[in-house]
Design an enzyme around this catalytic site. Sequence first.
Site: not given
Length: 380
Positions: A218-219
């Site tokens: 996740v980013h």
Amino acid sequence: MIKIITIIGARPQIIKAAAISRAIKNKYSSEIEELIVHTGQHYDANMSNVFFEELGIPLPDYNLNVGSARHGIQTARMIEGIEELLIKESPDYIILYGDTNSTLAGAVAASKLNIPIVHIEAGLRSYNRKMPEEINRITCDHLSTLLFSPTKTGYENLKKEGFIHIIASHYNPDNPGIFHCGDIMYDNSLYFSDLAESSSSIISENNLVKNKYVLSTVHRDHNTDIKENMESIFNALIKISESIKVVLPLHPRTKNILKTDKHEDLYEKIKSNRNIILLPPVSFLDMISLEKNAALVITDSGGVQKESYFFNNPCIILRPETEWVEIVETGNAVLCGANFNKIIEAFEHFENQKELKFPKIFGDGKASEFILKTLIENNK
Ligand code: UD1
Ligand code: UDP
């Protein structure tokens, strides 16, 4: 001899550049000289240095060391540094990858100096201009001379924006050439797949069992910077971890935000969950090994959703839309945004779905060669 300057900055660009550098070294070293400029957008050892040795990429000839900052400041610093180097080195081409601020800076600096831009990963669109990447890729495409699209959809998107398919002996910024050539990331995945299997020990080090864990990354700013989205995604991962292990190599952006007061409880819950394996960013060979052996991938990463497809794994995409529409159309990926219920439903869907097919839609593993051949032809 054709002189090119390659701009890298963010992790995926370092990885992508490996495919082109390898092809130059193996096939075109007598025709092309490559200088690598690292903007310094990513700088932690595990976001940058780790890839050079592992993937056999030449070390950067220059590093601008711009570091992290707001979009305007970061991009401006890059433009200033790149412009200076372009004037000094006077290359025949600049190669730009993808859609980061490093891409945008290279495009602005080179176009003002009339240096032809080669854009690799051209034509991809989310049609969501709230994404900084959408702004970067549109700008770069419209300033480029040679545009290489990894997918048919990307190529068609360019035509919709007014690019014309022409066969010319020489392309220039007013007469650009568009090409559908396959994906250099697929080149890389094919090339490094066996090596990852033989040299990475990440599976055994973490006591993982093949096909018995979910891999997640996740980013995206839309997920990390909006509190509800971060909570919804990580609560879904916590829920999923009740039935299967979740391996989570954390991007520094996400870790930094999770560590702040607003996510204190959530971060504690994740850290203390024995079925969630939190890792720092891992090397590319470790990542490929994790991708190959996972049961399912849950990600908002552009690269990771595709690699999931390359290795025949289903994918839950933590975004409302994707540039890689083909992987959704073939039924191998589901768009869930940051919606808790949709993520859980998609997880249950893939748990019961065994017969997925992954047609070859990302080329033949030779996109890099096609790109370099075209570039050489255009310089004659
Ligand atoms: C950038 C790209 C994104 C790409 C991603 C790949 C832009 C606008 N975004 O997002 O398209 O998908 O890279 O990973 O170019 N940080 C560190 N150490 C590092 C690098 C970053 O701690 O080595 C932290 C900093 O707090 C920084 C934050 O991560 O502020 C965000 O970094 P930045 O490069 O601005 O954007 P990414 O989210 O990494
Ligand atoms: N990657 C990696 N280690 C990690 C996470 C990702 O090597 O811990 C690789 C991944 O295999 C892919 C690329 O980094 O090739 C994707 O980068 P990222 O997710 O940062 O950016 P995006 O593709 O979304 O721009």
